[in-house]
Design a protein around this motif. Structure first.
Motif, PDB file in Angstrom:
ATOM      1  N   GLU A  75      28.991  58.996  39.042  1.00 43.19           N
ATOM      2  CA  GLU A  75      29.479  60.464  39.436  1.00 43.19           C
ATOM      3  C   GLU A  75      30.886  59.712  40.654  1.00 43.19           C
ATOM      4  OE1 GLU A  75      26.758  58.138  41.489  1.00 43.19           O
ATOM      5  OE2 GLU A  75      26.953  58.976  39.430  1.00 43.19           O
ATOM      6  N   THR A  76      31.619  57.857  40.073  1.00 44.41           N
ATOM      7  CA  THR A  76      32.455  57.312  41.090  1.00 44.41           C
ATOM      8  C   THR A  76      33.756  57.604  40.524  1.00 44.41           C
ATOM      9  OG1 THR A  76      31.124  56.075  42.278  1.00 44.41           O
ATOM     10  CG2 THR A  76      33.146  54.647  41.863  1.00 44.41           C
ATOM     11  N   THR A  77      34.968  57.902  41.094  1.00 42.28           N
ATOM     12  CA  THR A  77      36.352  58.184  40.781  1.00 42.28           C
ATOM     13  C   THR A  77      36.952  56.591  40.521  1.00 42.28           C
ATOM     14  OG1 THR A  77      36.606  59.823  41.478  1.00 42.28           O
ATOM     15  CG2 THR A  77      38.446  59.289  40.752  1.00 42.28           C
ATOM     16  N   VAL A  78      36.774  55.901  39.726  1.00 41.69           N
ATOM     17  CA  VAL A  78      37.551  54.166  39.689  1.00 41.69           C
ATOM     18  C   VAL A  78      39.448  54.555  39.456  1.00 41.69           C
ATOM     19  CG1 VAL A  78      37.832  52.323  38.613  1.00 41.69           C
ATOM     20  CG2 VAL A  78      35.839  53.534  38.340  1.00 41.69           C
ATOM     21  N   TYR A  79      40.113  54.176  40.352  1.00 35.65           N
ATOM     22  CA  TYR A  79      41.515  54.148  40.057  1.00 35.65           C
ATOM     23  C   TYR A  79      41.486  52.650  39.086  1.00 35.65           C
ATOM     24  CZ  TYR A  79      41.786  58.591  42.032  1.00 35.65           C
ATOM     25  OH  TYR A  79      41.491  59.944  42.395  1.00 35.65           O
ATOM     26  N   LYS A  80      42.372  52.302  38.478  1.00 32.77           N
ATOM     27  CA  LYS A  80      42.200  50.984  38.310  1.00 32.77           C
ATOM     28  C   LYS A  80      44.430  51.041  37.630  1.00 32.77           C
ATOM     29  CE  LYS A  80      38.837  51.068  34.489  1.00 32.77           C
ATOM     30  NZ  LYS A  80      37.725  50.540  33.124  1.00 32.77           N
ATOM     31  N   ILE A  81      44.869  50.243  38.818  1.00 35.47           N
ATOM     32  CA  ILE A  81      45.738  49.566  39.121  1.00 35.47           C
ATOM     33  C   ILE A  81      46.436  48.616  39.285  1.00 35.47           C
ATOM     34  CG2 ILE A  81      47.924  50.264  40.890  1.00 35.47           C
ATOM     35  CD1 ILE A  81      44.958  52.109  41.843  1.00 35.47           C
ATOM     36  N   VAL A 139      40.121  42.864  38.233  1.00 33.53           N
ATOM     37  CA  VAL A 139      38.618  43.108  38.752  1.00 33.53           C
ATOM     38  C   VAL A 139      38.600  43.418  37.168  1.00 33.53           C
ATOM     39  CG1 VAL A 139      37.071  44.734  39.334  1.00 33.53           C
ATOM     40  CG2 VAL A 139      38.534  43.774  40.817  1.00 33.53           C
ATOM     41  N   SER A 140      37.672  42.754  36.003  1.00 36.40           N
ATOM     42  CA  SER A 140      37.548  43.604  35.403  1.00 36.40           C
ATOM     43  C   SER A 140      35.690  43.890  34.702  1.00 36.40           C
ATOM     44  CB  SER A 140      37.505  42.417  33.843  1.00 36.40           C
ATOM     45  OG  SER A 140      36.767  41.561  34.162  1.00 36.40           O
ATOM     46  N   GLN A 141      34.870  43.298  35.441  1.00 32.36           N
ATOM     47  CA  GLN A 141      33.654  44.211  35.083  1.00 32.36           C
ATOM     48  C   GLN A 141      33.000  45.159  36.481  1.00 32.36           C
ATOM     49  OE1 GLN A 141      31.201  40.997  34.031  1.00 32.36           O
ATOM     50  NE2 GLN A 141      32.434  39.888  32.799  1.00 32.36           N
ATOM     51  N   LEU A 142      32.880  46.095  35.456  1.00 40.41           N
ATOM     52  CA  LEU A 142      32.539  47.266  37.303  1.00 40.41           C
ATOM     53  C   LEU A 142      31.135  47.440  36.780  1.00 40.41           C
ATOM     54  CD1 LEU A 142      35.686  49.452  36.333  1.00 40.41           C
ATOM     55  CD2 LEU A 142      35.796  47.853  38.462  1.00 40.41           C
ATOM     56  N   THR A 143      30.658  47.222  37.334  1.00 43.20           N
ATOM     57  CA  THR A 143      28.838  46.890  37.003  1.00 43.20           C
ATOM     58  C   THR A 143      28.416  47.953  37.963  1.00 43.20           C
ATOM     59  OG1 THR A 143      28.901  44.794  38.246  1.00 43.20           O
ATOM     60  CG2 THR A 143      28.655  44.798  35.716  1.00 43.20           C
ATOM     61  N   ASP A 144      26.930  48.544  38.096  1.00 38.10           N
ATOM     62  CA  ASP A 144      26.539  49.144  39.117  1.00 38.10           C
ATOM     63  C   ASP A 144      27.018  50.249  40.004  1.00 38.10           C
ATOM     64  OD1 ASP A 144      24.546  47.720  38.771  1.00 38.10           O
ATOM     65  OD2 ASP A 144      25.161  46.328  40.463  1.00 38.10           O
ATOM     66  N   ILE A 145      28.164  51.007  38.824  1.00 35.45           N
ATOM     67  CA  ILE A 145      29.167  51.970  39.777  1.00 35.45           C
ATOM     68  C   ILE A 145      27.889  53.324  38.826  1.00 35.45           C
ATOM     69  CG2 ILE A 145      30.515  50.608  40.582  1.00 35.45           C
ATOM     70  CD1 ILE A 145      32.646  51.812  38.530  1.00 35.45           C
ATOM     71  N   MET A 162      38.052  49.580  47.894  1.00 33.82           N
ATOM     72  CA  MET A 162      39.101  49.236  47.104  1.00 33.82           C
ATOM     73  C   MET A 162      38.765  47.274  46.571  1.00 33.82           C
ATOM     74  SD  MET A 162      43.124  48.834  49.147  1.00 33.82           S
ATOM     75  CE  MET A 162      42.800  50.035  49.296  1.00 33.82           C
ATOM     76  N   ALA A 163      39.076  47.070  45.943  1.00 29.82           N
ATOM     77  CA  ALA A 163      38.803  45.630  45.770  1.00 29.82           C
ATOM     78  C   ALA A 163      39.959  44.734  44.959  1.00 29.82           C
ATOM     79  CB  ALA A 163      37.272  45.454  44.673  1.00 29.82           C
ATOM     80  N   LEU A 164      40.257  43.775  45.224  1.00 35.23           N
ATOM     81  CA  LEU A 164      42.003  43.524  44.719  1.00 35.23           C
ATOM     82  C   LEU A 164      41.141  42.074  44.026  1.00 35.23           C
ATOM     83  CD1 LEU A 164      43.933  42.882  47.498  1.00 35.23           C
ATOM     84  CD2 LEU A 164      44.172  44.468  45.533  1.00 35.23           C
ATOM     85  N   PHE A 165      40.018  41.741  44.055  1.00 33.48           N
ATOM     86  CA  PHE A 165      39.366  40.708  42.967  1.00 33.48           C
ATOM     87  C   PHE A 165      38.350  40.924  42.450  1.00 33.48           C
ATOM     88  CE2 PHE A 165      42.392  38.716  46.376  1.00 33.48           C
ATOM     89  CZ  PHE A 165      43.295  37.826  45.118  1.00 33.48           C
ATOM     90  N   GLN A 166      37.525  40.225  41.791  1.00 35.86           N
ATOM     91  CA  GLN A 166      36.263  40.538  40.719  1.00 35.86           C
ATOM     92  C   GLN A 166      35.428  39.773  42.665  1.00 35.86           C
ATOM     93  OE1 GLN A 166      35.877  41.910  37.956  1.00 35.86           O
ATOM     94  NE2 GLN A 166      33.515  41.921  39.140  1.00 35.86           N
ATOM     95  N   THR A 167      35.092  39.038  42.753  1.00 35.13           N
ATOM     96  CA  THR A 167      33.923  38.320  43.554  1.00 35.13           C
ATOM     97  C   THR A 167      34.158  39.424  44.962  1.00 35.13           C
ATOM     98  OG1 THR A 167      36.199  37.563  45.053  1.00 35.13           O
ATOM     99  CG2 THR A 167      34.936  36.174  43.340  1.00 35.13           C
ATOM    100  N   ALA A 168      35.312  40.018  45.387  1.00 35.02           N
ATOM    101  CA  ALA A 168      35.125  40.623  46.225  1.00 35.02           C
ATOM    102  C   ALA A 168      34.804  42.535  45.656  1.00 35.02           C
ATOM    103  CB  ALA A 168      36.639  41.892  47.198  1.00 35.02           C
ATOM    104  N   PHE A 169      34.730  42.861  44.877  1.00 40.58           N
ATOM    105  CA  PHE A 169      33.763  43.871  44.097  1.00 40.58           C
ATOM    106  C   PHE A 169      32.351  43.406  43.966  1.00 40.58           C
ATOM    107  CE2 PHE A 169      32.121  45.677  40.317  1.00 40.58           C
ATOM    108  CZ  PHE A 169      32.419  47.182  40.832  1.00 40.58           C
TER     109      PHE A 169
END
Length: 84
Positions: free
Chosen positions: A37-43, A28-34, A1-8
């Motif tokens: 097969e990862t399920t991503v929920y954007k909320i 969190v706009s830059q989803l790199t290195d996933i 779970m990431a609420l901020f880009q720095t945490a991600f």
């Protein structure tokens, strides 16, 4: 779970294969290195919290969504195991 880009960015390498990832879609706009097969929920958790009148509640919004999804997945897995 990431609420901020720095945490991600800091924790993305700990994400397990076939894992679930919950992110605040507006922060969190830059989803790199996933992997695929990862399920991503954007909320839009922060926006929802602001609409409710308390920006600080964004983490509770995410927790509620995660909890609901976890229960759904648990019931689905239990149902599949009964079919076997």
């Amino acid at each position: 779970m990431a609420l901020f880009q720095t945490a991600f960015d800091a924790y993305v390498t700990r994400l397990e294969k076939n894992g679930l990832l919950f992110v605040d879609s507006e922060l969190v706009s830059q989803l790199t290195d996933i992997g695929a097969e990862t399920t991503v929920y954007k909320i839009p958790a922060t926006r929802i919290a602001l609409d409710l009148g308390n920006k600080v509640a964004a983490n509770m919004v995410m927790l509620g969504i995660f909890s609901g999804e976890d229960q759904y997945l648990y019931k689905r897995r239990a149902s599949r195991s009964c079919e076997r």
